[in-house]
Write an enzyme that holds these catalytic residues in place. Sequence first.
Site, PDB file in Angstrom:
ATOM      1  N   GLU A   1       0.773  -1.219  -0.505  1.00 57.88           N
ATOM      2  CA  GLU A   1      -0.157  -0.302   0.324  1.00 57.88           C
ATOM      3  C   GLU A   1       0.455   1.579   0.019  1.00 57.88           C
ATOM      4  O   GLU A   1       1.859   1.141   0.795  1.00 57.88           O
ATOM      5  CB  GLU A   1      -0.611  -0.276   1.348  1.00 57.88           C
ATOM      6  CG  GLU A   1      -1.922  -0.240   1.676  1.00 57.88           C
ATOM      7  CD  GLU A   1      -1.472  -2.048   1.948  1.00 57.88           C
ATOM      8  OE1 GLU A   1      -0.508  -2.090   2.909  1.00 57.88           O
ATOM      9  OE2 GLU A   1      -2.370  -2.558   1.830  1.00 57.88           O
TER      10      GLU A   1
ATOM     11  N   TYR B   1       7.295   2.457  -8.059  1.00 57.99           N
ATOM     12  CA  TYR B   1       6.037   0.651  -8.205  1.00 57.99           C
ATOM     13  C   TYR B   1       5.737   0.791  -9.697  1.00 57.99           C
ATOM     14  O   TYR B   1       6.260  -0.340 -10.309  1.00 57.99           O
ATOM     15  CB  TYR B   1       5.367   1.138  -6.841  1.00 57.99           C
ATOM     16  CG  TYR B   1       5.721   1.706  -5.671  1.00 57.99           C
ATOM     17  CD1 TYR B   1       6.777   0.749  -5.348  1.00 57.99           C
ATOM     18  CD2 TYR B   1       5.262   2.162  -4.695  1.00 57.99           C
ATOM     19  CE1 TYR B   1       7.553   0.998  -3.851  1.00 57.99           C
ATOM     20  CE2 TYR B   1       5.426   2.106  -3.394  1.00 57.99           C
ATOM     21  CZ  TYR B   1       6.483   1.825  -3.164  1.00 57.99           C
ATOM     22  OH  TYR B   1       7.066   2.096  -1.770  1.00 57.99           O
TER      23      TYR B   1
HETATM   24  C1  LIG Z   1      10.264   5.239  -2.831  1.00 57.82           C
HETATM   25  C2  LIG Z   1      12.024   4.993  -2.710  1.00 57.82           C
HETATM   26  C3  LIG Z   1      12.496   3.391  -1.725  1.00 57.82           C
HETATM   27  C4  LIG Z   1      12.507   4.881  -4.884  1.00 57.82           C
HETATM   28  O1  LIG Z   1      13.728   4.023  -4.200  1.00 57.82           O
HETATM   29  P1  LIG Z   1      14.951   5.778  -5.281  1.00 57.82           P
HETATM   30  O2  LIG Z   1      16.546   4.924  -4.891  1.00 57.82           O
HETATM   31  O3  LIG Z   1      15.005   6.520  -5.054  1.00 57.82           O
HETATM   32  O4  LIG Z   1      14.499   4.663  -6.548  1.00 57.82           O
HETATM   33  P2  LIG Z   1      14.902   4.058  -8.114  1.00 57.82           P
HETATM   34  O5  LIG Z   1      16.130   5.238  -8.308  1.00 57.82           O
HETATM   35  O6  LIG Z   1      15.508   3.022  -7.972  1.00 57.82           O
HETATM   36  O7  LIG Z   1      13.924   4.587  -8.552  1.00 57.82           O
HETATM   37  C5  LIG Z   1      13.113   3.535  -9.218  1.00 57.82           C
HETATM   38  C6  LIG Z   1      12.754   3.625 -10.531  1.00 57.82           C
HETATM   39  O8  LIG Z   1      11.070   4.615 -10.321  1.00 57.82           O
HETATM   40  C7  LIG Z   1      11.777   5.783 -11.005  1.00 57.82           C
HETATM   41  N1  LIG Z   1      11.713   7.145 -10.503  1.00 57.82           N
HETATM   42  C8  LIG Z   1      12.483   7.167  -9.611  1.00 57.82           C
HETATM   43  N2  LIG Z   1      12.526   7.894  -8.576  1.00 57.82           N
HETATM   44  C9  LIG Z   1      10.740   9.161  -9.879  1.00 57.82           C
HETATM   45  C10 LIG Z   1      10.530   9.711 -10.306  1.00 57.82           C
HETATM   46  N3  LIG Z   1      10.244  10.733  -9.511  1.00 57.82           N
HETATM   47  N4  LIG Z   1       9.543  10.386 -11.057  1.00 57.82           N
HETATM   48  C11 LIG Z   1       9.397   9.027 -12.113  1.00 57.82           C
HETATM   49  N5  LIG Z   1       9.841   7.971 -11.944  1.00 57.82           N
HETATM   50  C12 LIG Z   1      10.803   8.125 -10.611  1.00 57.82           C
HETATM   51  C13 LIG Z   1      13.073   5.637 -11.383  1.00 57.82           C
HETATM   52  O9  LIG Z   1      14.402   6.039 -13.187  1.00 57.82           O
HETATM   53  C14 LIG Z   1      13.621   4.405 -11.288  1.00 57.82           C
HETATM   54  O10 LIG Z   1      12.882   3.340 -13.204  1.00 57.82           O
HETATM   55  P3  LIG Z   1      14.457   3.052 -14.105  1.00 57.82           P
HETATM   56  O11 LIG Z   1      14.851   2.128 -13.410  1.00 57.82           O
HETATM   57  O12 LIG Z   1      13.302   2.329 -14.985  1.00 57.82           O
HETATM   58  O13 LIG Z   1      14.906   4.326 -14.488  1.00 57.82           O
HETATM   59  C15 LIG Z   1      12.268   6.067  -1.861  1.00 57.82           C
HETATM   60  O14 LIG Z   1      12.362   6.965  -3.009  1.00 57.82           O
HETATM   61  C16 LIG Z   1      12.448   6.508  -1.182  1.00 57.82           C
HETATM   62  O15 LIG Z   1      13.132   6.069   0.569  1.00 57.82           O
HETATM   63  N6  LIG Z   1      11.222   7.313  -0.599  1.00 57.82           N
HETATM   64  C17 LIG Z   1      11.122   7.821   0.903  1.00 57.82           C
HETATM   65  C18 LIG Z   1      10.036   6.749   1.419  1.00 57.82           C
HETATM   66  C19 LIG Z   1       9.325   6.444   0.825  1.00 57.82           C
HETATM   67  O16 LIG Z   1       8.232   7.131   0.463  1.00 57.82           O
HETATM   68  N7  LIG Z   1       9.352   4.996   0.830  1.00 57.82           N
HETATM   69  C20 LIG Z   1       7.790   4.366   0.403  1.00 57.82           C
HETATM   70  C21 LIG Z   1       6.567   4.248   1.403  1.00 57.82           C
HETATM   71  S1  LIG Z   1       5.391   3.316  -0.156  1.00 57.82           S
END
Ligand SMILES: CC(C)(COP(=O)(O)OP(=O)(O)OC[C@H]1O[C@@H](n2cnc3c(N)ncnc32)[C@H](O)[C@@H]1OP(=O)(O)O)[C@@H](O)C(=O)NCCC(=O)NCCS
Length: 161
Positions: free
Chosen positions: A117, A129
Amino acid sequence: MSANPDPTPGAERDRVSWAPMTPDDLDEVMAIEQTAHSHPWTRGNFQDSLNPLFVAQCLRLDGELLGFFLAMHGVQEMHLLNITVAPARQGQGWGRMMLEALSLLSRHAGAQWLWLEVRQSNWRALQVYKRCGFQQISIRKDYYPAGRLQREHAVVMSLKP
Ligand SMILES: CC(C)(COP(=O)(O)OP(=O)(O)OC[C@H]1O[C@@H](n2cnc3c(N)ncnc32)[C@H](O)[C@@H]1OP(=O)(O)O)[C@@H](O)C(=O)NCCC(=O)NCCS
C-alpha cells in the site's frame, strides 16, 4: 530465509552488502526513517517486526546504510510494509535494487503475489512502483492517518514476483 537477495550489478557487487536487519541497525534505520517519511515508523514498530514472520533486509555500500525494506510473509504472498532509501541516495537505482531483491526473496519463499500500500499523495513512490512493474489494484479509503484528525487513501498495488 536462506536465499541470497543479490541482484547487484557487477561493478558494485564487491562494495554492496545485504544483511538481515537486527536491533544493532536500528539507530541508523531510525535516522533514515525519520528524514525520509512524512509519517515515520517508530523504533517500536521496527522492533516488533524483527522476527521470523517478517523479512527485513539492510542494504549497505562500503558499510554505509543506503536503505532497507521490511515485508511480512502471508499465505503464498508477501506484503511489503516499508521500503526506504536514504534521502541523499534516492534516485540512484537503489530502490529498484531493493524491490528486485524482495521479489527474488518472495519467489524463493513461494509467494505468488507481492502486495503493498502507498499513500495516494506519495506521487514519487507510486511512479517508482509502476516503473518497477507493480500494478494498481484498488484504493483503500481513509487507510492512513494524515494529521489533524484527517485520513488519506491508500493505493493498493501488486506484482507477480
Ligand atoms: C520510494 C523509494 C524507496 C524509491 O527508491 P529510489 O532509490 O529513489 O528509486 P530508484 O532510483 O531505484 O528508482 C526506481 C525507478 O523509479 C524511477 N523513478 C525514481 N524517481 C522517480 C520520480 N520522481 N518520478 C518518476 N520515476 C521515478 C526511476 O527512474 C527508476 O526507474 P528505471 O530504473 O526504469 O529508470 C525512495 O524514493 C524513498 O525511500 N522514498 C521515501 C520513502 C517512501 O516514500 N517509501 C515508500 C513508501 S510506500
